[in-house]
Each structure stands twice: as structure tokens, then as C-alpha cells.
Design a protein around this motif. Sequence first.
Motif, short mmCIF file in Angstrom:
data_model
loop_
_atom_site.label_atom_id
_atom_site.label_comp_id
_atom_site.label_asym_id
_atom_site.label_seq_id
_atom_site.Cartn_x
_atom_site.Cartn_y
_atom_site.Cartn_z
N MET A 1 0.89 -1.12 0.07
CA MET A 1 -0.07 -0.04 -0.06
C MET A 1 1.16 1.41 0.05
SD MET A 1 -2.87 0.72 2.75
CE MET A 1 -4.56 0.71 1.67
N LYS A 2 0.67 2.19 -0.99
CA LYS A 2 1.50 3.47 -0.83
C LYS A 2 0.93 4.38 0.05
CE LYS A 2 2.37 2.94 -5.81
NZ LYS A 2 2.56 3.50 -7.14
N GLN A 3 2.00 5.39 0.38
CA GLN A 3 2.01 6.18 1.31
C GLN A 3 0.59 7.26 0.88
OE1 GLN A 3 3.60 6.46 4.29
NE2 GLN A 3 2.24 8.12 4.86
N SER A 4 0.49 7.69 -0.39
CA SER A 4 -0.61 8.32 -0.86
C SER A 4 -1.87 7.90 -0.56
CB SER A 4 -0.23 8.80 -2.35
OG SER A 4 -0.33 7.50 -3.14
N GLU A 5 -2.02 6.65 -0.88
CA GLU A 5 -3.01 5.68 -0.54
C GLU A 5 -3.76 5.93 1.04
OE1 GLU A 5 -2.72 1.95 -1.88
OE2 GLU A 5 -2.49 2.42 -4.17
N ILE A 6 -2.73 5.75 1.69
CA ILE A 6 -2.73 5.71 3.15
C ILE A 6 -3.34 7.16 3.81
CG2 ILE A 6 -1.50 5.57 5.45
CD1 ILE A 6 0.16 3.35 4.04
N LYS A 7 -2.67 8.12 3.26
CA LYS A 7 -3.09 9.49 3.51
C LYS A 7 -4.45 9.99 3.22
CE LYS A 7 1.48 11.83 3.31
NZ LYS A 7 2.43 12.72 2.95
N GLU A 8 -5.11 9.19 2.32
CA GLU A 8 -6.55 9.49 1.86
C GLU A 8 -7.52 8.77 3.02
OE1 GLU A 8 -6.62 7.98 -2.11
OE2 GLU A 8 -5.36 9.85 -2.80
N LEU A 9 -7.08 7.77 3.64
CA LEU A 9 -7.99 6.92 4.68
C LEU A 9 -8.25 7.76 5.79
CD1 LEU A 9 -6.53 3.45 3.96
CD2 LEU A 9 -8.28 4.49 2.55
N SER A 10 -9.39 7.60 6.25
CA SER A 10 -9.59 8.04 7.76
C SER A 10 -9.07 7.26 8.60
CB SER A 10 -11.31 8.10 7.95
OG SER A 10 -11.65 6.63 8.14
N VAL A 11 -9.10 7.68 10.15
CA VAL A 11 -8.44 7.03 11.23
C VAL A 11 -9.21 5.37 11.49
CG1 VAL A 11 -8.21 6.91 13.73
CG2 VAL A 11 -7.94 9.25 12.51
N ALA A 12 -10.39 5.68 11.34
CA ALA A 12 -11.26 4.13 11.59
C ALA A 12 -10.70 3.15 10.24
CB ALA A 12 -12.87 4.45 11.34
N ARG A 47 5.12 -6.23 5.61
CA ARG A 47 5.80 -5.64 6.89
C ARG A 47 5.94 -4.13 6.65
NH1 ARG A 47 10.49 -8.62 7.12
NH2 ARG A 47 11.42 -6.79 6.39
N ARG A 48 6.28 -3.64 5.49
CA ARG A 48 6.48 -2.17 5.46
C ARG A 48 5.09 -1.71 5.38
NH1 ARG A 48 11.63 -2.03 1.31
NH2 ARG A 48 13.11 -2.78 2.99
N SER A 49 3.99 -2.11 4.86
CA SER A 49 2.65 -1.58 4.81
C SER A 49 2.16 -1.56 6.26
CB SER A 49 1.77 -2.48 4.08
OG SER A 49 2.14 -2.31 2.47
N ILE A 53 1.24 2.33 7.92
CA ILE A 53 -0.11 2.52 8.41
C ILE A 53 0.02 3.15 9.85
CG2 ILE A 53 -2.42 1.37 9.08
CD1 ILE A 53 -2.11 -0.62 6.42
N ALA A 54 0.82 2.21 10.72
CA ALA A 54 1.11 2.40 12.21
C ALA A 54 1.79 3.97 12.27
CB ALA A 54 2.13 1.47 12.60
N THR A 55 2.82 4.12 11.26
CA THR A 55 3.30 5.57 11.48
C THR A 55 2.13 6.62 11.17
OG1 THR A 55 5.30 4.66 10.78
CG2 THR A 55 5.07 6.96 10.43
N GLU A 56 1.31 6.36 10.11
CA GLU A 56 0.30 7.41 9.96
C GLU A 56 -0.67 7.50 11.27
OE1 GLU A 56 0.30 9.42 7.35
OE2 GLU A 56 -1.52 10.39 7.92
N LEU A 57 -0.87 6.41 11.65
CA LEU A 57 -1.92 6.68 12.90
C LEU A 57 -1.35 7.46 13.98
CD1 LEU A 57 -3.71 3.16 12.90
CD2 LEU A 57 -4.72 5.19 12.67
N THR A 58 -0.01 6.94 14.04
CA THR A 58 0.85 7.81 15.49
C THR A 58 1.06 9.08 15.13
OG1 THR A 58 2.08 5.75 15.90
CG2 THR A 58 3.04 7.88 16.77
#
Length: 63
Positions: A1-12, A47-49, A53-58
Motif C-alpha cells: 500500500m502506497k503512502q499516498s493511498e494511506i493519507k487518503e484514509l480516515s482513522v477508522a 511488513r512495510r505496509s 499504516i502504524a506510522t500514519e496513525l501515530t
Amino acid sequence: MKQSEIKELSVAELEEKLGETKKSYSDLKLAHAISPLENPIQLRNVRRSVARIATELTKRELQ
């Protein structure tokens, strides 16, 4: 999963995706322990995905 995709998602959605990705990683690790995977690089990518995701949540918790 790419970082740009992760940024578009909500916390839930991120929390849900983190759970799914962690489950996928543990399933892959188990499958790799029983018989070697055809593409072991897949383990590293999953593992990197999880880490992304964990980094974005933090990051969002700290803001």
C-alpha cells in the motif's frame, strides 16, 4: 500500500486496514515457515505496509 493511498484514509479505515494487514502478515509468515513462499519479497512488502499504516496513525494522534 502506497503512502499516498494511506493519507487518503480516515482513522477508522486505517485501524481496520492495520488489523487486516497484520493478519495477512502473520498468515504469510506461517505459510513461509511451513513451505517457502514463491515470492518471499512479499513478506517484506506487507511488513512495510504495516509500518506505514502504524506510522500514519501515530502521526495523526500527535496532531
